[in-house]
Scaffold this active site. Structure first.
Site, PDB file in Angstrom:
ATOM      1  N   ARG A  37       0.853  -1.194   0.000  1.00 11.79           N
ATOM      2  CA  ARG A  37       0.000   0.000   0.000  1.00 11.79           C
ATOM      3  C   ARG A  37       0.888   1.244   0.000  1.00 11.79           C
ATOM      4  O   ARG A  37       1.668   1.443   0.931  1.00 11.79           O
ATOM      5  CB  ARG A  37      -0.898  -0.014   1.236  1.00 11.79           C
ATOM      6  CG  ARG A  37      -1.698   1.252   1.435  1.00 11.79           C
ATOM      7  CD  ARG A  37      -2.658   1.133   2.643  1.00 11.79           C
ATOM      8  NE  ARG A  37      -3.392   2.383   2.789  1.00 11.79           N
ATOM      9  CZ  ARG A  37      -3.224   3.248   3.793  1.00 11.79           C
ATOM     10  NH1 ARG A  37      -2.383   2.996   4.774  1.00 11.79           N
ATOM     11  NH2 ARG A  37      -3.899   4.375   3.827  1.00 11.79           N
ATOM     12  N   HIS A  48      -2.947  10.891   0.659  1.00  8.36           N
ATOM     13  CA  HIS A  48      -2.417  10.705   2.006  1.00  8.36           C
ATOM     14  C   HIS A  48      -1.842  12.058   2.448  1.00  8.36           C
ATOM     15  O   HIS A  48      -0.648  12.201   2.644  1.00  8.36           O
ATOM     16  CB  HIS A  48      -1.377   9.576   2.027  1.00  8.36           C
ATOM     17  CG  HIS A  48      -1.156   8.958   3.377  1.00  8.36           C
ATOM     18  ND1 HIS A  48      -1.275   7.601   3.614  1.00  8.36           N
ATOM     19  CD2 HIS A  48      -0.803   9.504   4.559  1.00  8.36           C
ATOM     20  CE1 HIS A  48      -0.999   7.336   4.892  1.00  8.36           C
ATOM     21  NE2 HIS A  48      -0.702   8.488   5.484  1.00  8.36           N
ATOM     22  N   GLU A  85      -7.417   8.312   6.200  1.00 13.62           N
ATOM     23  CA  GLU A  85      -7.753   9.019   7.439  1.00 13.62           C
ATOM     24  C   GLU A  85      -8.239  10.448   7.204  1.00 13.62           C
ATOM     25  O   GLU A  85      -7.581  11.411   7.633  1.00 13.62           O
ATOM     26  CB  GLU A  85      -6.552   9.022   8.394  1.00 13.62           C
ATOM     27  CG  GLU A  85      -6.049   7.637   8.744  1.00 13.62           C
ATOM     28  CD  GLU A  85      -5.023   7.633   9.885  1.00 13.62           C
ATOM     29  OE1 GLU A  85      -4.559   8.717  10.276  1.00 13.62           O
ATOM     30  OE2 GLU A  85      -4.707   6.548  10.387  1.00 13.62           O
ATOM     31  N   ASN A 145      -7.508   1.682  10.108  1.00 13.28           N
ATOM     32  CA  ASN A 145      -6.211   1.923  10.741  1.00 13.28           C
ATOM     33  C   ASN A 145      -6.420   1.955  12.251  1.00 13.28           C
ATOM     34  O   ASN A 145      -7.344   2.613  12.730  1.00 13.28           O
ATOM     35  CB  ASN A 145      -5.621   3.278  10.323  1.00 13.28           C
ATOM     36  CG  ASN A 145      -5.173   3.301   8.876  1.00 13.28           C
ATOM     37  OD1 ASN A 145      -5.266   2.295   8.168  1.00 13.28           O
ATOM     38  ND2 ASN A 145      -4.676   4.438   8.432  1.00 13.28           N
ATOM     39  N   TYR A 203      -4.201   2.168  16.092  1.00 14.52           N
ATOM     40  CA  TYR A 203      -2.964   2.244  16.883  1.00 14.52           C
ATOM     41  C   TYR A 203      -3.202   2.183  18.388  1.00 14.52           C
ATOM     42  O   TYR A 203      -2.462   1.530  19.106  1.00 14.52           O
ATOM     43  CB  TYR A 203      -2.193   3.535  16.554  1.00 14.52           C
ATOM     44  CG  TYR A 203      -1.627   3.535  15.151  1.00 14.52           C
ATOM     45  CD1 TYR A 203      -0.390   2.962  14.883  1.00 14.52           C
ATOM     46  CD2 TYR A 203      -2.349   4.061  14.089  1.00 14.52           C
ATOM     47  CE1 TYR A 203       0.127   2.931  13.600  1.00 14.52           C
ATOM     48  CE2 TYR A 203      -1.838   4.041  12.792  1.00 14.52           C
ATOM     49  CZ  TYR A 203      -0.606   3.469  12.554  1.00 14.52           C
ATOM     50  OH  TYR A 203      -0.098   3.428  11.282  1.00 14.52           O
ATOM     51  N   GLU A 222      -3.508  -0.099   8.288  1.00 13.43           N
ATOM     52  CA  GLU A 222      -2.341   0.341   9.070  1.00 13.43           C
ATOM     53  C   GLU A 222      -2.450  -0.162  10.492  1.00 13.43           C
ATOM     54  O   GLU A 222      -3.515  -0.082  11.105  1.00 13.43           O
ATOM     55  CB  GLU A 222      -2.227   1.874   9.159  1.00 13.43           C
ATOM     56  CG  GLU A 222      -1.695   2.557   7.944  1.00 13.43           C
ATOM     57  CD  GLU A 222      -1.585   4.075   8.120  1.00 13.43           C
ATOM     58  OE1 GLU A 222      -1.318   4.536   9.255  1.00 13.43           O
ATOM     59  OE2 GLU A 222      -1.782   4.781   7.121  1.00 13.43           O
TER      60      GLU A 222
HETATM   61  C1  FCB Z   1      -1.387   7.348  10.709  1.00 11.33           C
HETATM   62  C2  FCB Z   1      -0.979   7.860   9.348  1.00 11.33           C
HETATM   63  C3  FCB Z   1       0.372   7.377   8.880  1.00 11.33           C
HETATM   64  C4  FCB Z   1       1.366   7.332  10.020  1.00 11.33           C
HETATM   65  C5  FCB Z   1       0.794   6.593  11.198  1.00 11.33           C
HETATM   66  C6  FCB Z   1       1.751   6.446  12.354  1.00 11.33           C
HETATM   67  O1  FCB Z   1      -2.284   8.237  11.279  1.00 11.33           O
HETATM   68  O2  FCB Z   1      -1.922   7.475   8.372  1.00 11.33           O
HETATM   69  O3  FCB Z   1       0.800   8.199   7.842  1.00 11.33           O
HETATM   70  O4  FCB Z   1       1.762   8.616  10.359  1.00 11.33           O
HETATM   71  O5  FCB Z   1      -0.371   7.243  11.641  1.00 11.33           O
END
Ligand code: FCB
Length: 465
Positions: free
Chosen positions: A77, A121, A166, A294, A296, A371
């Site tokens: 990607r 992006h 995002e 995505n 985290y 992600e």
């Molecule tokens: C996300 C973004 C990516 C990267 C990660 C850590 O929000 O899409 O570009 O910065 O965080």
């Protein structure tokens, strides 16, 4: 879960983004983007870092394709830089820019790797920002033209077209909290940006359907798992408000064809939403082959009384940006650790919870993790190895969370690790390293971290022990 075996057709990938890795900011006709302007503005990024050189991928793409193939990735990607292929955002397309992505796509196909291209992006051509940016409708129309140009050039050689990465970040970080380019702090503009990004998604999605009918269509959202500090009605309402701004402002129009009524009511003092025209919501609801997710870390909120000092310590300064818009009654609380080098809390259970929510709310919508990954302070041992055990542990636990969601019936088709290479981490510049391959920014030498070896083995066996 002790052991999980992913099926043979589960897609293993890795992700990058143009401004974060390419460099070559002024080469071959590329125009300036809002991230060039922002990063070159003193005080905006850590250490004044910019993406001028980044990981020099524009020149080293062949070597990087080698790493992609050696890892055994099924899919890669990447994002296309709008200012590289259509420098001013409108007018002439730049042949040299299109050729770069064409070579990259062919190189992936030759190696048996599926190209997954993100159209946007975050690198809006500066000229379009000067004309109002995402706060104005015209930007969505320019995006539709840009989409047509790149889909015509690359067509269904691209396996999956992802319209946006995002959009939450583009709207709220870019136009409300101002911690991302273009750095504006105008709540009404942020909500207009939400709509114009959504509209651009719908318009571009229809372009893909028309010009590359064999390609898959997707969008990538950073969906938030928002937990209440208590079960009180006030704290649950704080969750509802942030869920509307952060999640349903995108999921609503994209998957259900309408903005949620509570979002419009909550934000009524900021805007009357008159920028939404008849027919927009159905344009936005273009059917998606796959929804990119995505993830985290998670978010903790409680109701704010409007008097005591307000905490906005959500640990990653990301969710709190919603508060700039219309969440006056909400506080973002510090989360229990452990944390990554970003200060983000590590919470794989929330990942499973998110995927199960999507299973419940959109049972027919296939999902792709586009992600997930972690920044840590990597140390290079004297023998040259990089033992990034904490990253491996993070990946192990989060891929385990995906496995658990799949076992619970979530239709997750694949996983893209963020990121292939260390890169320009936006406001944090080169200080935060997310790569499974280390980049020495003095020499541009790439070195596999232990996590890259670990990921290669996982891909080869499909077995998460
Ligand atoms: C996300 C973004 C990516 C990267 C990660 C850590 O929000 O899409 O570009 O910065 O965080």
């Amino acid at each position: 879960m002790t052991e999980y075996v992913f099926p043979g057709d589960f897609v293993w990938g890795s992700a990058t983004a143009a401004y974060q890795i390419e460099g070559a900011a002024r080469e071959d006709g590329r125009g300036p983007s809002i991230w060039d302007t922002y990063s070159h503005t003193p005080g905006r990024t850590l250490n004044g870092d910019t993406g001028d050189v980044a990981a020099d991928h524009y020149h080293r793409w062949r070597e990087d394709l080698g790493h992609i193939a050696d890892l055994g990735l099924d899919a890669y990607r990447f994002s296309i830089s709008w200012p590289r292929v259509r420098p001013g955002g409108s007018g002439q397309f730049n042949r040299a820019g299109l050729d770069f992505y064409s070579r990259l796509v062919d190189g992936l196909l030759e190696r048996g790797v599926r190209p997954v291209a993100t159209m946007y992006h975050w690198d809006l051509p500066q000229e379009l920002e000067d004309a109002g940016g995402w706060a104005v409708r015209d930007t969505a129309l320019r995006f539709q033209e840009y989409a047509a140009g790149i889909v015509e050039a690359l067509g269904d050689r691209v396996h999956t077209w992802t319209t946006f990465n995002e959009p939450w970040c583009s709207a709220y970080l870019g136009y409300a909290s101002g911690v991302h380019a273009p750095g504006r702090t105008e709540p009404a503009a942020a909500l207009a940006a939400v709509h114009h990004l959504n509209l651009a998604h719908g318009l571009a999605g229809r372009v893909v359907r028309e010009l590359a009918p064999a390609a898959q269509l997707s969008v990538t959202l950073n969906l938030h798992v928002i937990r209440p500090a208590s079960d009180s009605a006030a704290d649950l309402d704080a969750v509802r408000r942030i869920d509307a701004l952060a999640n349903r402002a995108f999921l609503g129009p994209m998957l259900q064809g309408a903005y949620p009524a509570d979002l419009l009511a909550d934000t009524a003092e900021v805007t009357d939403w008159s920028f939404v025209r008849d027919g927009d919501e159905s344009t936005i609801a273009v059917p998606l082959d796959v929804l990119g997710v995505n993830y985290y870390s998670s978010t903790l909120v409680r109701a704010w009384d409007g008097v005591s000092p307000r905490s906005d310590a959500d640990g990653h300064g990301k969710s709190a940006a919603s508060a700039w818009v219309a969440a006056d009654g909400v506080e973002f609380l510090p989360q229990p650790g452990p944390y990554t080098a970003m200060g983000w809390n590590i919470d794989p259970d929330a990942f499973t919870e998110l995927l199960l929510r999507l299973r419940d709310e959109y049972p027919d919508q296939p999902l792709m993790i586009t992600e997930n990954g972690a920044a840590f302070d990597d140390a290079v041992s004297p023998d040259g190895t990089i033992r990034d055990d904490r990253r491996i542990d993070y990946l192990h636990r989060h891929i385990g969370a995906v496995a658990q969601a799949r076992a619970g019936g979530a239709d997750v088709r694949g996983y893209f690790l963020w990121s292939l290479l260390d890169n320009f981490e936006w406001g944090y510049g080169y200080d935060r390293r997310f790569g499974i391959i280390r980049v020495d920014y003095d020499t541009q030498v790439r070195t596999w971290k232990q996590s890259a070896h670990w990921y290669r083995r996982l891909i080869a066996t499909g077995r998460l022990g």
